[in-house]
Write an enzyme that holds these catalytic residues in place. Sequence first.
Site, PDB file in Angstrom:
ATOM      1  N   ASN A 176       0.867  -1.183   0.000  1.00 31.08           N
ATOM      2  CA  ASN A 176       0.000   0.000   0.000  1.00 31.08           C
ATOM      3  C   ASN A 176       0.902   1.230   0.000  1.00 31.08           C
ATOM      4  O   ASN A 176       1.503   1.563   1.012  1.00 31.08           O
ATOM      5  CB  ASN A 176      -0.881  -0.020   1.261  1.00 31.08           C
ATOM      6  CG  ASN A 176      -1.688   1.249   1.410  1.00 31.08           C
ATOM      7  OD1 ASN A 176      -1.841   2.021   0.472  1.00 31.08           O
ATOM      8  ND2 ASN A 176      -2.219   1.469   2.612  1.00 31.08           N
ATOM      9  N   SER A 185       3.707  -2.430  10.274  1.00 26.62           N
ATOM     10  CA  SER A 185       5.162  -2.399  10.424  1.00 26.62           C
ATOM     11  C   SER A 185       5.841  -3.733  10.093  1.00 26.62           C
ATOM     12  O   SER A 185       6.797  -4.132  10.755  1.00 26.62           O
ATOM     13  CB  SER A 185       5.542  -1.925  11.830  1.00 26.62           C
ATOM     14  OG  SER A 185       5.051  -0.607  12.052  1.00 26.62           O
ATOM     15  N   HIS A 195      -9.255   0.734   5.005  1.00 26.03           N
ATOM     16  CA  HIS A 195      -7.971   0.996   5.653  1.00 26.03           C
ATOM     17  C   HIS A 195      -8.175   1.940   6.830  1.00 26.03           C
ATOM     18  O   HIS A 195      -9.000   2.853   6.770  1.00 26.03           O
ATOM     19  CB  HIS A 195      -6.985   1.604   4.645  1.00 26.03           C
ATOM     20  CG  HIS A 195      -5.584   1.631   5.177  1.00 26.03           C
ATOM     21  ND1 HIS A 195      -5.137   2.622   6.018  1.00 26.03           N
ATOM     22  CD2 HIS A 195      -4.555   0.758   5.029  1.00 26.03           C
ATOM     23  CE1 HIS A 195      -3.877   2.364   6.352  1.00 26.03           C
ATOM     24  NE2 HIS A 195      -3.501   1.245   5.758  1.00 26.03           N
ATOM     25  N   GLU A 209      -6.601   4.389   7.867  1.00 26.68           N
ATOM     26  CA  GLU A 209      -6.441   5.830   7.572  1.00 26.68           C
ATOM     27  C   GLU A 209      -7.700   6.390   6.921  1.00 26.68           C
ATOM     28  O   GLU A 209      -8.052   7.554   7.130  1.00 26.68           O
ATOM     29  CB  GLU A 209      -5.194   6.041   6.696  1.00 26.68           C
ATOM     30  CG  GLU A 209      -3.919   5.830   7.511  1.00 26.68           C
ATOM     31  CD  GLU A 209      -2.710   5.369   6.719  1.00 26.68           C
ATOM     32  OE1 GLU A 209      -2.708   5.484   5.487  1.00 26.68           O
ATOM     33  OE2 GLU A 209      -1.771   4.870   7.360  1.00 26.68           O
ATOM     34  N   LYS A 223       0.117   4.306  -0.351  1.00 24.20           N
ATOM     35  CA  LYS A 223      -0.518   5.503   0.231  1.00 24.20           C
ATOM     36  C   LYS A 223      -0.302   6.719  -0.689  1.00 24.20           C
ATOM     37  O   LYS A 223      -0.184   6.554  -1.896  1.00 24.20           O
ATOM     38  CB  LYS A 223      -0.004   5.747   1.644  1.00 24.20           C
ATOM     39  CG  LYS A 223      -0.026   4.471   2.500  1.00 24.20           C
ATOM     40  CD  LYS A 223       0.214   4.718   3.950  1.00 24.20           C
ATOM     41  CE  LYS A 223       0.301   3.379   4.664  1.00 24.20           C
ATOM     42  NZ  LYS A 223       0.250   3.490   6.109  1.00 24.20           N
ATOM     43  N   GLY A 276       2.603   2.065  10.703  1.00 24.11           N
ATOM     44  CA  GLY A 276       3.511   3.185  10.528  1.00 24.11           C
ATOM     45  C   GLY A 276       4.207   3.605  11.811  1.00 24.11           C
ATOM     46  O   GLY A 276       4.852   4.648  11.869  1.00 24.11           O
ATOM     47  N   GLU A 303      -5.177  -5.263  10.595  1.00 24.57           N
ATOM     48  CA  GLU A 303      -4.177  -4.219  10.779  1.00 24.57           C
ATOM     49  C   GLU A 303      -4.441  -3.476  12.090  1.00 24.57           C
ATOM     50  O   GLU A 303      -5.239  -2.531  12.121  1.00 24.57           O
ATOM     51  CB  GLU A 303      -4.241  -3.224   9.626  1.00 24.57           C
ATOM     52  CG  GLU A 303      -3.951  -3.839   8.277  1.00 24.57           C
ATOM     53  CD  GLU A 303      -3.362  -2.811   7.326  1.00 24.57           C
ATOM     54  OE1 GLU A 303      -2.235  -3.014   6.888  1.00 24.57           O
ATOM     55  OE2 GLU A 303      -4.030  -1.786   7.059  1.00 24.57           O
TER      56      GLU A 303
END
Length: 249
Positions: free
Chosen positions: A9, A212, A94, A96, A11, A172, A166
């Site tokens: 991904n 990560s 996701h 985010e 992003k 991240g 996730e």
Amino acid sequence: MRKNIVAGNWKMNNDLAQTEALLLGLKKHAIPENVSVMVAPAFTNLYQAFETVRETPIEVIAQNMHQAKNGAFTGEVSAPMLKSVGVNTVIIGHSERRAYFHETNALLAEKVTAAIENDMQVIFCFGEELSDRKQGEHFEVVKAQLQQGLFHIDENQFKNIVLAYEPVWAIGTGETASPEQAQEIHNYVRKLVATTYSDAVSENVSILYGGSVKPANAKEIFANADVDGGLIGGAALKAEDFMAIVNAF
Ligand code: PEP
């Protein structure tokens, strides 16, 4: 039979030239036959990316889509538009998107339906926040996300689904769920899919871990019985690192 999958991904990273350079870097590596490799560049670069990897096993996928086919939705991109540039898989849910764009489980359910109606494969993301885990509520949170965002589809449609656990606290941050934590949730989710649908559906669905993942920890995460691969953020932006993860099975 469920597949091993490693999906990158990207992003909101990489312009057209950088996208091309990263894909050319990936193309230098042989792709093992036991892994499906996917990359998700920005919308603007999808078509070029599709052309660049056309003759390779690498699949170009999208990071998001709108639930409507077309219409007055300024700034949005639909499933038919993605399909018209060769994209057949989309990431939905996701963290985010959930956090920064306020995507609710109800909205995600609509997106899943739209993707499936357009014959697309969905990588459906879910995962708890740190506060949920500290309160011991991670199983319930994950269950609610799946029940409200995904489990409205029928058994036959589930063949188009890839799951991606996730934990938000691991995305991240450099902090990874331990292999035991990942396996515990993956096994819980697989059993939940079995009780909601059937053993056959749960045995066949790939469940990816994201948060990560790096070359240094991919092997021990992927070694778990219910972990079928990874959704990779930061480490997907370097060809060498991403391919080391692809080769970690
Ligand atoms: C992600 O954004 O899906 C992700 C897993 O990111 P990272 O690998 O950087 O934690």
